[in-house]
Design a protein around this motif. Structure first.
Motif, PDB file in Angstrom:
ATOM      1  N   HIS A  71       0.815  -1.214   0.000  1.00 44.77           N
ATOM      2  CA  HIS A  71       0.000   0.000   0.000  1.00 44.77           C
ATOM      3  C   HIS A  71       0.851   1.267   0.000  1.00 44.77           C
ATOM      4  O   HIS A  71       0.342   2.361  -0.237  1.00 44.77           O
ATOM      5  N   GLU A 110      -8.853   3.735   5.757  1.00 46.93           N
ATOM      6  CA  GLU A 110      -9.197   2.311   5.823  1.00 46.93           C
ATOM      7  C   GLU A 110      -9.955   1.874   4.577  1.00 46.93           C
ATOM      8  O   GLU A 110      -9.614   0.878   3.934  1.00 46.93           O
ATOM      9  N   ALA A 111     -11.002   2.611   4.241  1.00 50.48           N
ATOM     10  CA  ALA A 111     -11.830   2.250   3.094  1.00 50.48           C
ATOM     11  C   ALA A 111     -11.044   2.392   1.793  1.00 50.48           C
ATOM     12  O   ALA A 111     -11.156   1.549   0.894  1.00 50.48           O
ATOM     13  N   ALA A 113      -7.782   2.184   1.334  1.00 49.77           N
ATOM     14  CA  ALA A 113      -6.773   1.121   1.245  1.00 49.77           C
ATOM     15  C   ALA A 113      -7.427  -0.204   0.866  1.00 49.77           C
ATOM     16  O   ALA A 113      -6.893  -0.966   0.052  1.00 49.77           O
ATOM     17  N   ARG A 114      -8.586  -0.476   1.447  1.00 47.39           N
ATOM     18  CA  ARG A 114      -9.297  -1.712   1.129  1.00 47.39           C
ATOM     19  C   ARG A 114      -9.704  -1.733  -0.344  1.00 47.39           C
ATOM     20  O   ARG A 114      -9.551  -2.754  -1.026  1.00 47.39           O
ATOM     21  N   ASP A 138     -12.176 -11.731  12.964  1.00 46.14           N
ATOM     22  CA  ASP A 138     -12.498 -10.717  11.958  1.00 46.14           C
ATOM     23  C   ASP A 138     -13.997 -10.726  11.659  1.00 46.14           C
ATOM     24  O   ASP A 138     -14.608  -9.670  11.465  1.00 46.14           O
ATOM     25  N   THR A 142     -16.642  -7.636  12.082  1.00 43.08           N
ATOM     26  CA  THR A 142     -17.455  -7.199  10.953  1.00 43.08           C
ATOM     27  C   THR A 142     -18.930  -7.138  11.332  1.00 43.08           C
ATOM     28  O   THR A 142     -19.651  -6.205  10.952  1.00 43.08           O
ATOM     29  N   HIS A 194      -0.405  -0.453  11.941  1.00 41.26           N
ATOM     30  CA  HIS A 194      -1.798  -0.014  11.819  1.00 41.26           C
ATOM     31  C   HIS A 194      -2.748  -0.912  12.607  1.00 41.26           C
ATOM     32  O   HIS A 194      -3.832  -0.478  13.001  1.00 41.26           O
ATOM     33  N   ASN A 195      -2.348  -2.163  12.839  1.00 47.80           N
ATOM     34  CA  ASN A 195      -3.213  -3.086  13.577  1.00 47.80           C
ATOM     35  C   ASN A 195      -3.269  -2.776  15.069  1.00 47.80           C
ATOM     36  O   ASN A 195      -4.027  -3.413  15.809  1.00 47.80           O
ATOM     37  N   PHE A 200      -8.107   3.684  14.256  1.00 49.34           N
ATOM     38  CA  PHE A 200      -8.973   2.887  13.401  1.00 49.34           C
ATOM     39  C   PHE A 200     -10.056   2.200  14.234  1.00 49.34           C
ATOM     40  O   PHE A 200      -9.771   1.576  15.259  1.00 49.34           O
ATOM     41  N   THR A 201     -11.305   2.323  13.764  1.00 53.50           N
ATOM     42  CA  THR A 201     -12.441   1.769  14.501  1.00 53.50           C
ATOM     43  C   THR A 201     -12.299   0.277  14.734  1.00 53.50           C
ATOM     44  O   THR A 201     -12.564  -0.225  15.834  1.00 53.50           O
ATOM     45  N   ARG A 202     -11.880  -0.454  13.716  1.00 58.07           N
ATOM     46  CA  ARG A 202     -11.762  -1.905  13.858  1.00 58.07           C
ATOM     47  C   ARG A 202     -10.737  -2.272  14.921  1.00 58.07           C
ATOM     48  O   ARG A 202     -10.915  -3.263  15.646  1.00 58.07           O
TER      49      ARG A 202
END
Length: 341
Positions: A71, A110-111, A113-114, A138, A142, A194-195, A200-202
């Protein structure tokens, strides 16, 4: 990035530990149902989930091509991608390709990159199904995200084991198992910063919300959420079939044949007498087929109101137009219509 030689000669032998066997069995069960040709691509990030998936796929499938997306959002990302590609070849993958992408800004990082990642994987897969390392954890995250959006049952159905071309053999496997797999195998997974970022919300769901729910409710929350998603997908599949029948009936029914046109319109009478769950699914499918994009529950309910709560209101603009035109659903002469205005 390819290297010649026999796949079997290059494949490292996997230890027969509980974690390794669980992941191998998950991949083994997935392959005959969704990839009978036993040739797959794997999206490899270098993290524990995708690393364990790749190692198991090499043993269980006949051929595996690794696709590594760079990325380019962090310093050193090129080296991380190169290391992942080298690991894939050591594991026995037939090939390993690094895909460099440009990440935009629409919808947040996030969106964006996805979107860039899936577009690159889709373009590089060469007709093969692409295995993704999503786990039961995951899936639970979700479902919680979908629940927060409040967009109905479809938003909390989670991820499917296969939605062409994306395959997810590990949806029944906990994230801790993939980490144990790597430890048993002697592999060191990459830890993406990033994790662990609370931006990030996730990540906050993973590190704060789910552990709290597990504590308050006495455990088993992630598995329960995943079971709920599976049940909703099964129910949703049946409802989609019934909604398709309703849609075809609404397209074909005309009280006055003289009003027939080539436009894709729907009978208000047929829709109004149908159960709400089927009617809204039929309307949703009709809107999407007509070019609507990013439909929200608000859009859908506003169009549904043209059928069930008609008070002379004007048309409903739905996403899918262009800078000069809007896609508008309306009601004319007892039928739902869709025009670009």
């Amino acid at each position: 990035m390819d290297r010649p030689g026999s796949r079997l000669a290059r494949t490292r032998r996997l230890p027969e530990t509980a974690a390794v066997l669980e992941i191998r069995q998950a991949v083994r069960a997935w392959l005959p149902e969704y990839a009978p040709a036993r040739a797959v691509a794997v999206a490899l990030s270098g993290g524990a989930d995708s690393l364990a998936l790749t190692a198991a796929a090499v043993v269980e499938a006949d051929s595996v091509d690794a696709l590594i997306v760079d990325h380019r959002l962090q310093p050193g990302s090129a080296q991380v991608a190169a290391d992942a590609a080298a690991a894939a070849l050591r594991l026995g993958c037939r090939s390993a390709r690094v895909l460099e992408v440009e990440v935009g800004t629409e919808g947040g990082m996030e969106a964006a990159a996805r979107h860039a990642r899936y577009a690159a994987l889709g373009a590089a897969r060469a007709g093969l199904p692409v295995l993704l390392g999503h786990t039961l954890d995951d899936q639970a995250e979700t479902v919680l995200l979908g629940l927060a959006r409040g967009s109905g049952g479809r938003s909390i159905q989670g991820m499917a084991s296969y939605a062409e071309p994306w395959g997810r053999p590990l949806l029944g496997v906990r994230r801790a198992v993939t980490r144990q797999f790597c430890a048993d195998f002697g592999a060191t997974p990459h830890e993406d910063p990033h994790n662990f970022s609370p931006d990030f919300t996730r990540v906050r769901l993973r590190s704060e919300a789910l552990p709290l729910l597990e504590d308050v409710l006495g455990g088993g929350v992630a598995a329960a959420l995943a079971r709920t998603a599976e049940q909703l997908r099964e129910d949703g599949a049946v409802l989609d079939v019934l909604a398709t029948d309703l849609l075809e009936a609404a397209r074909g029914h005309r009280t006055d044949p003289a009003t027939a046109t080539d436009e894709d319109t729907l009978s208000i009478e047929i829709l109004a007498t149908a159960p709400a769950a089927l009617r809204r699914r039929a309307i949703r499918a009709w809107l999407l087929a007509g070019g609507a994009k990013a439909l929200t529950d608000k859009h859908l309910r506003a169009v549904d109101a043209l059928v069930t709560a008609w008070r002379g209101q004007g048309g409903v603009a739905v996403g899918g137009g262009s800078p000069r035109t809007r896609l508008v659903a309306g009601r004319e002469h007892g039928r739902l219509t869709m025009h670009r205005r």
